[in-house]
Structures are given as C-alpha cells and as structure tokens.
Design a protein around this motif. Structure first.
Motif, mmCIF file in Angstrom:
data_model
loop_
_atom_site.group_PDB
_atom_site.id
_atom_site.type_symbol
_atom_site.label_atom_id
_atom_site.label_comp_id
_atom_site.label_asym_id
_atom_site.label_seq_id
_atom_site.Cartn_x
_atom_site.Cartn_y
_atom_site.Cartn_z
ATOM 1 N N ILE A 45 7.628 3.660 -24.381
ATOM 2 C CA ILE A 45 6.206 4.498 -23.659
ATOM 3 C C ILE A 45 5.198 3.847 -24.525
ATOM 4 N N ASN A 46 4.347 4.840 -24.987
ATOM 5 C CA ASN A 46 3.943 4.756 -25.812
ATOM 6 C C ASN A 46 2.932 3.051 -26.129
ATOM 7 N N ALA A 47 4.149 2.619 -26.227
ATOM 8 C CA ALA A 47 3.522 0.829 -26.917
ATOM 9 C C ALA A 47 2.749 0.149 -25.294
ATOM 10 N N HIS A 48 2.959 1.055 -24.316
ATOM 11 C CA HIS A 48 2.887 0.385 -22.919
ATOM 12 C C HIS A 48 2.367 1.596 -22.526
ATOM 13 N N LEU A 53 7.513 1.589 -15.897
ATOM 14 C CA LEU A 53 8.774 1.574 -15.465
ATOM 15 C C LEU A 53 9.583 0.094 -15.453
ATOM 16 N N ALA A 54 8.650 -0.032 -14.402
ATOM 17 C CA ALA A 54 9.441 -0.427 -13.021
ATOM 18 C C ALA A 54 8.941 -1.746 -13.060
ATOM 19 N N ASP A 55 7.477 -1.765 -13.140
ATOM 20 C CA ASP A 55 6.574 -2.874 -13.296
ATOM 21 C C ASP A 55 7.543 -3.847 -14.990
ATOM 22 N N HIS A 56 7.444 -3.724 -14.963
ATOM 23 C CA HIS A 56 8.092 -4.301 -17.234
ATOM 24 C C HIS A 56 9.017 -5.218 -16.274
ATOM 25 N N LEU A 57 8.555 -6.013 -17.139
ATOM 26 C CA LEU A 57 9.034 -7.238 -16.728
ATOM 27 C C LEU A 57 9.947 -8.193 -18.416
ATOM 28 N N PRO A 58 10.448 -9.000 -18.534
ATOM 29 C CA PRO A 58 11.067 -9.177 -20.246
ATOM 30 C C PRO A 58 10.371 -9.778 -21.086
ATOM 31 N N LEU A 93 19.049 2.757 -16.227
ATOM 32 C CA LEU A 93 17.978 4.166 -15.269
ATOM 33 C C LEU A 93 17.056 3.085 -14.389
ATOM 34 N N VAL A 94 16.478 2.089 -15.016
ATOM 35 C CA VAL A 94 15.222 1.942 -13.930
ATOM 36 C C VAL A 94 15.935 0.770 -12.980
ATOM 37 N N SER A 95 16.977 -0.059 -13.984
ATOM 38 C CA SER A 95 17.529 -1.207 -13.263
ATOM 39 C C SER A 95 16.799 -1.738 -11.959
ATOM 40 N N PRO A 96 15.488 -3.078 -12.870
ATOM 41 C CA PRO A 96 15.242 -3.989 -12.145
ATOM 42 C C PRO A 96 15.690 -5.083 -12.280
ATOM 43 N N ASP A 97 15.127 -6.099 -11.459
ATOM 44 C CA ASP A 97 16.180 -6.963 -11.115
ATOM 45 C C ASP A 97 16.491 -8.176 -12.056
ATOM 46 N N TRP A 98 15.355 -7.906 -13.306
ATOM 47 C CA TRP A 98 15.911 -9.440 -14.256
ATOM 48 C C TRP A 98 16.441 -8.055 -15.335
ATOM 49 N N ALA A 99 17.424 -6.629 -15.208
ATOM 50 C CA ALA A 99 17.818 -6.124 -16.645
ATOM 51 C C ALA A 99 19.679 -6.767 -16.662
ATOM 52 N N ALA A 100 19.786 -6.684 -15.212
ATOM 53 C CA ALA A 100 20.742 -7.491 -15.680
ATOM 54 C C ALA A 100 21.596 -8.452 -16.584
ATOM 55 N N SER A 101 20.656 -9.832 -15.995
ATOM 56 C CA SER A 101 20.898 -11.117 -16.457
ATOM 57 C C SER A 101 20.209 -10.842 -18.022
ATOM 58 N N PHE A 102 19.421 -9.892 -18.550
ATOM 59 C CA PHE A 102 18.564 -9.815 -19.824
ATOM 60 C C PHE A 102 19.102 -10.525 -20.750
ATOM 61 N N ASP A 103 19.612 -11.225 -21.861
ATOM 62 C CA ASP A 103 19.887 -11.535 -22.820
ATOM 63 C C ASP A 103 19.810 -10.033 -23.340
#
Length: 463
Positions: A45-48, A53-58, A93-103
């Motif tokens: 979090i400190n690095a960003h 967090l909800a706006d984070h991308l892969p 926790l955050v559950s963005p759309d991409w999280a489940a398919s992230f490698d």
C-alpha cells in the motif's frame, strides 16, 4: 483534518485490517504468520500511495512483484508469502474483476530458484571445486571416501561429454554401493561384491530391470573405465526381470480436457510440450532466440545425448508466444535498468560471446519470477523456472480433469508421437522430431495402431 475525520479514518483502517485478518483466518493462515502478511500488505500500500486498492490493475501487482523479485536477500519462502498475502487481499477482500483470473500461480510457484546441484548449474562449480555442492549425505561421504578416484571419475565423465543427469545418477548408485559394503577401500572391492549388490537390488529391493542396469553401468564405469579394473560378471548374479513398458498416452479429447485445466504460463508450456514433443527440461531451457517465427520452428538445444534438433512451432500458439515474449522483454528491460539482466550461459559460451549475455536473445523464454545469486560466480541472475513446478501443475490438472491415467509431463511427449503416428506421419520423421538415436525407441508408439490388443476383435463382441 478534524478530530471526527481522524476518528472515521482510524475506524476505517481498523475495519480494513479486521476484514483482512478474517480472510486470513478463513484461508487457514496460522495466527503466528498473520502479522507478517499484514506487513507485506502495508508495504504494498505504501508503494502505491494515492491509488485506492479498488482501482489497482494487474499492472500494479506485476510491477511490484517484479521489483520485489529483484531483492536477492529475500528468501524464496518470503517471496511466496508476499504473493500469497496479495492474492488473499485482492481475491478475498478487494475482489476486483481481474483478481480471480490473475496468474498468481506463476508468481508463487515459478519463484522457486535453482539449487547449486540442479542439472543446469551442477558443472559450474566454484574455482577449486570439481562437483557442485550436494545435500545428499551419502554422496557427500562418497566424495570424501573416494578422494582422488572421485576426481578421476568426474573428469572421465565430462571428457566423454556424458550428461549432467548421468553424472548425478552414477554418483548416487556409487554411494549406494559403497554404503551397502560399509565403505571399504576401493582397492579391496572385488567382482563378487558388485554381484552381491546387484543381486540385493533385484531380490531384496525388487527394483526394475532398468534400475539394476543403471546401477551396473555406474559400477562398470568406475571400475573399468576410470580405475582400469576389468570386471567379468557373466551370469553370476540374479538380474531383475525386464519388462516391456507401453507408454501412457492420452487421447486428443483427454489432451484437450487436460489443457483446459491449466492457464497462464503453465498452459503455454504444456501446450508447447504437446505441440512439439519436447522433454520438460528442453522446454524450460528454451531461449528467446530458439523460437523462429519466420521458419515456423523451434530449435531444441542440447537435448538428450547433447544433440540439437528442430521441432515444429504450433501456429495456434504464435499469438500467445508473441504476447508472452513481450512481457519477458519488459521484465528484462527492468532487470537491465536495475543493474542485472545477464543470462546464464555455460562458461565456454560466456567466454565466446562476452556481452551477449545481456541480450534479450539469450534470455530464457520461461524465466523464474525472481532473481537469484549464482553460487558459482556470485552474480545475480534470472534462471529458468524449476521444472518441478510444471510437472506438479500437469499432475494436478489431470486430477482435476478426472483422467484416470498416470499422467506426467512426459505423457504429453508420448501423446505427441502417438497422435502423429495415427495421422499417418512416417515413423522416421517422428524419430527425428523426438531426437531418438535408435528407431527401436520410437517403435514403442506403434502399439496404439494395434487397437483392441494386437488388432484382434474380442470374441465377446461377436456374440
């Protein structure tokens, strides 16, 4: 900031960590480890700062893990813990759309570094050391027990350009042999001692014929080729019964179902193995320059028997390979910018090509997700991934797919050859693609053409 705003912020932070720890509890992360997971997330979090967090991308996660992976002081288990902490944060926790398919698997599993005795590195020992360090207690004792004889043994193997894996296997069986005899001086070993050991393997250990034969080869090599002591076995010991093994082969439908259980880099690697017939070590050792999109082929370097060969490039994989290699280039550019980026090359090639070690062409197609210190040179490098990660992924995929066969990574190679035979390809062409020295080795795949067992119809079907 007013007092009420400060209280609201404090409660929000407290609630966030409460929810995250609840995720850790549901995921059965031990209580003692949870504070470390929190530290990993705080650092992320400190690095960003300034980005919710909800706006984070892969891209943010990939960039952060790449940077953390360049920290050579970070132990392997610590890096895996960081990946797991982020996975639980975004997936639980955050559950963005991409999280489940992230490698996540690529980051968590492909972070495993190569040990000093790994076949890729084993012959590049430190100055003054002929063989790589080993964790095998018996092999360590063997090296001390044989003293000068061990140096002659290793030198003879390498002068004859025998494979790294052969060297390790022979060392293993020599250690087993001398331990069986309670470590006698090598000068006192007689033929009857060797026959007694080989008989013990067949009768008491019940090893396969091939295993007994490998043990015998190791002993013959040491005593006959290194020490010049002639051995005449004749028929003086019990030999393990030889078995004609038919390779496990998947149908094309089973291959399709198996691949559907994989994703990310694991899917790409498994698809390449099936599409080219490569062995697992040949796959993980691929360099960027080995893939020739123009001629639609892949060059396999230093295959079994230290031979090169050419295999077809599956056209279905071209888009994925281009995308994958673009990612590798970004990672390599970052390594160079951070003062790293030298590829591992055998010493002779490194001397010959000099600064070419920093070129993208020499980088591994499937690099580890973190850097590691080369024990031989002390340099920080990005080696290829550990082959066991792919092997485990394929076995697990077969289990999930419900395939009731003993599926390994080598099964994909067997299936490649068998399916080519079924399609009418000449067996000598298949021999060339597989890199077999003897056509008889390739002939094992003709069993599939004898459907129903030697092509005979069961009498039950005639009723």
């Amino acid at each position: 900031m007013s007092s009420s705003q400060g209280d609201t912020t404090s409660r929000a932070i407290e609630l966030f960590w409460h929810n995250y720890f609840s995720v850790l509890e549901r995921s059965r992360v031990s209580v003692d480890v949870r504070p470390y997971y929190r530290k990993h997330i705080e650092r992320y979090i400190n690095a960003h700062r300034g980005l919710k967090l909800a706006d984070h991308l892969p891209a943010q996660v990939n960039r952060y893990l790449t940077e953390r992976g360049r920290d050579t002081y970070l132990k392997e288990w610590q890096f895996r813990q960081i990946v797991d902490a982020l996975r639980l944060l975004f997936c639980g926790l955050v559950s963005p759309d991409w999280a489940a398919s992230f490698d996540w698997l690529a980051w968590k599993v492909y972070a495993r570094t190569l040990a000093a005795d790994h076949v890729t590195l084993s012959r590049d020992a430190r100055p003054g050391e002929l063989a790589a360090p080993t964790h095998n207690v018996l092999v360590t004792r063997l090296r001390k027990h044989l003293a000068d004889h061990h140096a002659a043994f290793v030198t003879t193997l390498r002068v004859r350009h025998m494979a790294e894996r052969t060297e390790q296997t022979y060392e293993h069986w020599l250690a087993r042999f001398f331990a069986f005899l309670d470590w006698p001086p090598v000068e006192r070993v007689e033929t009857r001692d060797i026959t007694r050991f080989l008989e013990h393997l067949a009768v008491h250990r019940r090893v396969a014929a091939a295993t007994q034969h490998i043990a015998m080869n190791a002993l013959v090599f040491l005593f006959r080729e290194v020490l010049g002591k002639d051995l005449e076995f004749g028929g003086s010991f019990s030999r393990a019964a030889a078995k004609r093994k038919i390779p496990v082969v998947l149908t094309q439908d089973e291959v399709r179902i198996l691949l559907q259980q994989l994703d990310g880099r694991t899917l790409l690697m498994a698809s390449l193995m099936y599409g080219t017939g490569m062995r697992v070590m040949e796959c993980v050792r691929l360099r960027v320059q080995d893939i020739d999109f123009g001629y639609k082929q892949i060059t396999v370097r230093r295959g079994k028997g230290d031979k090169d060969r050419v295999v077809p490039l599956p056209m279905k994989l071209v888009p994925q390979l281009h995308e994958h290699l673009a990612d590798i280039k970004l990672m390599h550019d970052g390594d160079l910018a951070s003062g790293f980026g030298a590829a591992y090359l055998p010493p002779a090639l490194a001397r010959k090509y000099g600064n070419a070690v920093h070129a993208l062409a020499w980088q591994y197609v499937f690099p580890a997700m973190r850097l590691s210190v080369d024990y031989a040179s002390g340099e920080t490098r990005r080696h290829h991934i550990h082959e066991s990660t792919l092997q485990k992924a394929i076995r697990e995929a077969a289990r999930r797919a419900g395939i009731d066969k003993r599926v390994t990574s080598h099964t994909l190679r067997h299936s490649f050859a068998t399916h080519l035979l079924q399609s009418g390809k000449d067996i000598r062409v298949i021999q060339e693609l597989l890199g077999h020295a003897d056509l008889a080795t390739t002939m094992i795949y003709t069993h599939v053409l004898k459907k129903g067992g030697l092509g005979v119809e069961s009498p039950l079907d005639a009723l």
